[in-house]
Design a protein around this motif. Structure first.
Motif, mmCIF file in Angstrom:
data_model
loop_
_atom_site.group_PDB
_atom_site.id
_atom_site.type_symbol
_atom_site.label_atom_id
_atom_site.label_comp_id
_atom_site.label_asym_id
_atom_site.label_seq_id
_atom_site.Cartn_x
_atom_site.Cartn_y
_atom_site.Cartn_z
ATOM 1 N N GLY A 117 0.888 -1.420 0.031
ATOM 2 C CA GLY A 117 -0.058 0.452 0.246
ATOM 3 C C GLY A 117 0.891 1.244 0.137
ATOM 4 N N VAL A 119 2.914 4.327 -1.649
ATOM 5 C CA VAL A 119 3.539 5.298 -3.237
ATOM 6 C C VAL A 119 4.390 6.113 -3.328
ATOM 7 C CG1 VAL A 119 2.574 6.532 -5.142
ATOM 8 C CG2 VAL A 119 1.030 4.125 -3.742
ATOM 9 N N TYR A 121 6.151 10.108 -3.550
ATOM 10 C CA TYR A 121 5.350 10.911 -4.785
ATOM 11 C C TYR A 121 6.561 11.741 -5.086
ATOM 12 C CZ TYR A 121 2.613 14.737 -5.218
ATOM 13 O OH TYR A 121 1.992 15.723 -5.212
ATOM 14 N N VAL A 122 7.674 11.704 -5.809
ATOM 15 C CA VAL A 122 8.900 12.547 -6.105
ATOM 16 C C VAL A 122 8.876 13.642 -6.491
ATOM 17 C CG1 VAL A 122 10.663 12.595 -7.544
ATOM 18 C CG2 VAL A 122 9.837 10.214 -7.378
ATOM 19 N N TYR A 123 9.244 14.515 -5.170
ATOM 20 C CA TYR A 123 8.974 16.125 -5.316
ATOM 21 C C TYR A 123 10.307 16.569 -6.739
ATOM 22 C CZ TYR A 123 4.944 18.257 -2.271
ATOM 23 O OH TYR A 123 3.808 18.203 -2.099
ATOM 24 N N SER A 128 8.063 23.055 -0.868
ATOM 25 C CA SER A 128 7.858 21.792 0.400
ATOM 26 C C SER A 128 7.903 20.535 0.591
ATOM 27 C CB SER A 128 7.790 22.892 1.697
ATOM 28 O OG SER A 128 7.087 22.094 2.851
ATOM 29 N N TYR A 129 8.378 19.591 1.333
ATOM 30 C CA TYR A 129 8.147 18.122 1.525
ATOM 31 C C TYR A 129 7.392 18.010 2.207
ATOM 32 C CZ TYR A 129 12.967 17.529 -0.957
ATOM 33 O OH TYR A 129 13.860 17.898 -1.675
ATOM 34 N N ASP B 159 -0.765 4.423 1.401
ATOM 35 C CA ASP B 159 0.612 5.776 2.110
ATOM 36 C C ASP B 159 1.170 5.922 1.250
ATOM 37 O OD1 ASP B 159 0.181 5.375 4.899
ATOM 38 O OD2 ASP B 159 1.064 3.138 5.342
ATOM 39 N N VAL B 160 1.343 7.486 1.921
ATOM 40 C CA VAL B 160 2.462 8.256 -0.184
ATOM 41 C C VAL B 160 3.360 8.470 0.693
ATOM 42 C CG1 VAL B 160 2.395 10.127 -0.769
ATOM 43 C CG2 VAL B 160 0.600 8.908 -1.238
ATOM 44 N N THR B 161 4.486 7.999 0.072
ATOM 45 C CA THR B 161 6.145 8.451 1.093
ATOM 46 C C THR B 161 6.455 9.219 -0.142
ATOM 47 O OG1 THR B 161 6.896 6.566 1.919
ATOM 48 C CG2 THR B 161 8.822 7.777 1.296
ATOM 49 N N VAL B 162 7.035 10.845 0.356
ATOM 50 C CA VAL B 162 7.469 12.050 -0.709
ATOM 51 C C VAL B 162 8.964 11.705 -0.298
ATOM 52 C CG1 VAL B 162 7.786 14.504 -1.238
ATOM 53 C CG2 VAL B 162 5.587 13.374 0.346
ATOM 54 N N ARG B 163 9.378 11.240 -1.843
ATOM 55 C CA ARG B 163 10.804 11.619 -2.533
ATOM 56 C C ARG B 163 11.013 12.843 -2.476
ATOM 57 N NH1 ARG B 163 13.457 8.896 -6.189
ATOM 58 N NH2 ARG B 163 11.167 7.784 -6.847
ATOM 59 N N SER B 164 12.753 13.090 -2.973
ATOM 60 C CA SER B 164 13.407 14.535 -3.553
ATOM 61 C C SER B 164 13.579 13.687 -5.062
ATOM 62 C CB SER B 164 14.657 15.003 -2.767
ATOM 63 O OG SER B 164 15.472 13.786 -3.278
ATOM 64 N N LEU B 165 14.024 14.253 -5.988
ATOM 65 C CA LEU B 165 13.822 14.301 -7.046
ATOM 66 C C LEU B 165 15.814 13.277 -6.950
ATOM 67 C CD1 LEU B 165 12.972 14.361 -9.897
ATOM 68 C CD2 LEU B 165 14.680 16.950 -10.303
ATOM 69 N N ARG B 169 16.484 12.620 0.089
ATOM 70 C CA ARG B 169 15.725 12.630 0.857
ATOM 71 C C ARG B 169 14.022 11.897 0.737
ATOM 72 N NH1 ARG B 169 14.910 17.840 4.137
ATOM 73 N NH2 ARG B 169 16.954 17.593 3.937
ATOM 74 N N ILE B 171 10.710 11.406 2.671
ATOM 75 C CA ILE B 171 9.645 11.756 4.595
ATOM 76 C C ILE B 171 8.347 10.191 4.109
ATOM 77 C CG2 ILE B 171 8.382 13.130 5.249
ATOM 78 C CD1 ILE B 171 10.063 15.450 3.883
ATOM 79 N N PRO B 176 8.157 13.646 9.092
ATOM 80 C CA PRO B 176 9.577 12.962 8.640
ATOM 81 C C PRO B 176 9.991 12.399 10.209
ATOM 82 C CG PRO B 176 7.957 15.895 9.404
ATOM 83 C CD PRO B 176 7.147 14.837 9.830
ATOM 84 N N LEU B 354 14.617 21.084 7.321
ATOM 85 C CA LEU B 354 12.865 20.117 7.439
ATOM 86 C C LEU B 354 12.287 19.759 6.278
ATOM 87 C CD1 LEU B 354 11.521 17.912 9.397
ATOM 88 C CD2 LEU B 354 10.423 20.245 10.246
ATOM 89 N N PHE B 355 11.693 20.952 5.638
ATOM 90 C CA PHE B 355 10.925 20.996 4.355
ATOM 91 C C PHE B 355 11.564 21.031 2.834
ATOM 92 C CE2 PHE B 355 9.542 24.497 7.359
ATOM 93 C CZ PHE B 355 8.633 23.811 8.351
ATOM 94 N N THR B 356 13.174 21.053 2.986
ATOM 95 C CA THR B 356 13.241 21.103 1.574
ATOM 96 C C THR B 356 14.861 21.057 1.227
ATOM 97 O OG1 THR B 356 13.957 22.127 -0.546
ATOM 98 C CG2 THR B 356 13.765 23.539 0.879
#
Lengths: 427, 406
Positions: A117, A119, A121-123, A128-129, B159-165, B169, B171, B176, B354-356
């Motif tokens: 479950g 996914v 999300y590439v920013y 802002s992360y 669940d969405v995991t945020v990843r930098s390009l 990083r 998250i 965090p 923390l944000f970037t």
């Protein structure tokens, strides 16, 4: 009596001439009301001239995003999202599109999505992360595809309740079910507006600052006169009790003026703020809260000013003020922490908070929180006021007894033990 | 040089071996424990273990179902699991509610499928766990015709995991991790050290001026050695505090891991962000204490110095009040400007990390600005001590400090 009036006059002149007091007591609240009024005026004019509603003009726009589906799950994309969610074969292609500015971000759906479950999300790095972005787009699309594109079922699962009607059959409503969402007054019962929900915490913070600043003024006034030895001259011509009475009354008046101005600013802001503060129509900040708050301010000030004056009488140097301040104000700080946090935790009516709102050392801030949050049973309110004023009376009597030349002229260092002994009449 | 170490040693000794220092040392762990305890206590007030009732006129719960998988997601969210009880009529449910058997009951009317209207009836507001779990309970029952795995995934959500390009990083969906918050913790620790050191720094010179020891001191030591020794002693005090608190925090983390607290399982750190924060924090700390020392030497009493020095602390904390703007746009001109300015840089970069990912050039420029300002402040501290050390009852003015001494 005449000497007490002289002390009152002198303290009032000193306090009202101090720029920091004027700025804090009048400058900040007046400025806040003026800014709010100015924003309201500008908003009113711009709405009149454009003839449109402000909320309509700031409608949220979706950005185009991509996705790379390794699970092979996504076969259907809702019609309204087809321009906002673009498929890519590989991550390299999605990355290229992101760097070219064709999409704002992209998602990677792993092969084991159904099991885990998760996914990605590439920013891009300039975002802002911690911002959620528009994650709901992919969540909704996955939800739809898990259910083989059955739009009706997906919508029902996505939002199984359109209207949740909450009712209470509590005994105070005589067993008749009463709708609980209430945004007509401050309190946590208004779940749809964060400002209204958080107003009890806001009032707690303002009252805590008011108690701290006004009680500290009394402490500093006594401490400074001890340190610069003016007290020795004063003792020659005035009785210590007259001095304490004069200072307490004068700084009580100053604190009261400050509190009235702040409460007035809050009352005006919340009642006239309307759409500027995103307050719903029909919201009203009850004047009773202001009235009861003033009663608690008088009792709380009398109690804490006495405790601070007692500490001030025992402190030989202002350098030792920190620990003395901390000891005298600790119970209030304890009440402040719980009063501030309770609305955030939806725990304003818990037994522990009811106890703190009646206990005299914490009631000046915790009862303000409960009064702002909703109706407090009259017996609790009266009991709390009664206990607060009785405690304040005894505290004043005890501190008055501590106000004698032996303490005021002593160079003995401040200690918690000595302070507590003095408060219990053993020193 | 020997005198310098003697001054540093004396400054350290006279402040550390005091009851008030021990109190200060234990105050932070006590405060952290109190805050965590308060959080856990208030959190516990939000949950209610009593069962939840429902009256189903719509036939949604014809064969009521909860799966072990969905219950496990409640456990993962630290929710206290509640049982669901079916009632055939509202009167029956209301009677049980009045008797305290259930905390709340829901009524699904016959037209639920068309209106999706649900009633929630209670005496006291139900626990948040009850509301969340009833929502899941409804979903899993609406999905009863679906294959087991699909029903669970749809109800449990994504669940969405945020990843930098560049992948540096990551998250997780829960927010965090402890490791990602480390730069912010370091920032807070340094701010706390600045707050604690400010008192020692101001009193370091003002005390000796007040009690006239200064007159004796200047006959045997140069003003530069005196000021350098005092600053060294104060830095050592700050490091003692930091070391002791770090030790307590590490013990706390290990203990929490033993207890299985999920937040401490992933302790991987973003070392680039940590080094960037330290590169700003160390010169920022040096700058502030040097300026405080200068003020301590200029004013006539400690109290006077405290009111002036509070401005520095307000400047350090100022970025906290506009942190919302960093969340929206961590690379805005305001965020970049505050990252480069002395005083505001520490908090701004600590939060932006923390944000970037803060660009390397901004960290380097900020670090150079802080170092230049710190060196200037040290010079100023030495000069103010030289000019102000024998002035009693008369404040050394800024004009006097920068003008030609008379």
């Amino acid at each position: 009596m005449q000497k007490t009036f002289l002390v009152i006059r002198q303290e009032l002149i000193n306090t009202f001439r101090r720029p920091s007091f004027l700025l804090f007591a009048f400058g900040i609240p007046v400025l806040a009301v003026l800014i709010l009024g100015g924003v309201k005026l500008i908003q009113g004019r711009s709405t009149e001239s454009s003839g449109t509603n402000i909320s309509e003009s700031t409608e949220y726009q979706l950005e185009a995003e991509g996705f790379v589906d390794h699970s092979g799950l996504i076969q259907t994309i809702s019609e309204d999202l087809q321009d906002e969610l673009l498929p890519y074969e590989t991550e390299a292609q999605a990355k290229q599109a992101l760097q070219a500015g064709e999409i704002a971000a992209y998602y990677v759906i792993p092969a084991d999505y159904v099991v885990r479950g998760v996914v990605e999300y590439v920013y891009p790095d300039d975002k802002s992360y911690l911002s959620d972005g528009q994650q709901w787009v992919i969540k909704w699309t996955l939800n739809l595809n898990l259910l083989d594109g059955n739009l009706e079922l997906a919508d029902q699962i996505w939002n199984p309740i359109w209207h949740l009607e909450t009712r209470s059959i509590a005994p105070e409503f005589q067993g008749v079910a009463v709708s609980v969402e209430d945004c007509s007054r401050p309190g946590i019962a208004c779940e749809s507006n964060e400002l209204i929900r958080m107003m009890p915490s806001l009032l707690v913070a303002i009252f805590f600052i008011a108690f701290m600043s006004s009680s500290s003024m009394l402490f500093n006034s006594i401490g400074a006169e001890k340190e610069n030895r003016t007290i020795e001259l004063l003792m020659l011509s005035i009785n210590p009790r007259q001095l304490l009475a004069g200072k307490t009354l004068a700084l009580g008046i100053a604190g009261m003026v400050q509190t009235v101005v702040w409460l007035g600013a809050i009352y005006i802001s919340f009642n006239l703020g309307g759409s500027t503060l995103s307050l719903p129509e029909g919201f009203n900040f009850p004047v009773e809260i202001v009235a009861w708050s003033l009663v608690f301010f008088i009792g709380g000030f009398a109690l804490y000013a006495s405790l601070m004056a007692g500490a001030g009488a025992l402190v030989p140097k202002m350098k030792e003020a920190g620990i003395a301040n901390f000891i005298a104000m600790f119970p209030l700080f304890f009440g402040y922490v719980f009063g501030l946090m309770a609305p955030l935790a939806d725990a304003t009516g818990s037994t522990f908070l009811v106890f703190l709102s009646i206990f005299p050392l914490t009631s000046p801030v915790v009862m303000i929180m409960r009064l702002t949050d909703g109706l407090v049973p009259p017996w609790q309110l009266l009991l709390s006021i009664g206990l607060l004023f009785i405690t304040a009376y005894f505290a004043l009597q005890t501190v008055a007894a501590m106000f004698h030349a032996q303490n005021l002229l002593s160079g003995q260092p401040f200690s918690v033990k000595r302070y507590l002994r003095a408060l219990t009449g053993q020193a | 040089m020997k005198h310098l170490w003697q001054v540093a040693h004396y400054e350290y000794q006279r402040n550390v071996f005091k009851k008030s220092f021990i109190l200060l040392l234990i105050s932070v762990p006590v405060f952290i424990t109190f805050s965590i305890g308060l959080g856990v206590f208030l959190e516990s007030l939000e949950d209610n273990p009593l069962p939840v009732g429902y009256v189903d006129h719509a036939g949604v719960f014809a064969s009521p179902l909860t799966t072990p998988e969905i219950s496990s997601t409640w456990v993962a969210k630290n929710d206290e699991s509640v049982a669901f009880i079916a009632y055939s009529s509202e009167d029956e449910a209301a009677a049980e509610l009045n008797d305290g058997v259930i905390q709340v009951y829901y009524v699904l009317p016959a037209d639920y499928s068309e209106t999706r209207r649900v009633e929630q009836i209670y005496i006291e507001k139900p626990g948040e766990n009850a509301e969340r779990q009833f929502y899941d309970f409804m979903q899993i029952n609406l999905l009863s015709s679906q294959p087991h795995e699909i029903a669970f995934r749809t109800a449990a959500g994504t669940d969405v995991t945020v990843r930098s390009l560049d992948g540096r990083r990551v998250i997780p969906s829960g927010g965090p991790t402890f490791g990602l918050l480390m730069p912010l913790f370091i920032t807070m620790a340094f701010l706390f050290m600045i707050l604690m050191s400010s008192g020692y720094t101001l009193s370091a010179v003002a005390d000796e001026k007040e009690n006239r020891t200064m007159e004796v001191l200047v006959t045997s030591i140069s003003s530069t050695h005196l000021i350098a020794g005092k600053i060294l002693g104060i830095v050592a005090i700050g490091l003692t505090l930091l070391f002791a608190w770090t030790l307590v925090i590490i013990i706390g983390i290990l203990f929490a891991r033993q207890l299985g607290v999920g937040w401490f399982t992933d302790l991987s750190m973003d070392w680039r962000a940590i080094l960037a924060t330290l590169a700003i924090a160390i010169p920022a700390y040096a700058l502030t204490i040097a300026l405080m020392t200068a003020i301590g030497a200029m004013v006539t009493t400690t109290q006077e110095g405290q009111s002036v020095s509070s401005i520095f602390f307000i400047l350090h904390l100022a970025p906290l009040y506009i942190s919302w703007s960093f969340i929206n746009d961590p690379h805005s001109p305001l965020a970049v400007a505050l990252s480069l300015c002395p005083f505001t840089a520490l908090m701004t970069i600590g939060m932006r990390n923390l944000f970037t990912i803060v660009p390397t050039w901004q960290i380097l420029v900020s670090m150079v600005v802080q170092i230049i300002c710190a060196l200037g402040a040290f010079w100023l501290a030495g000069r103010s001590l030289r000019l102000g050390m024998l002035r009693y009852g008369q404040r050394l003015t800024w004009r006097g400090l920068f003008g030609t001494p008379n």
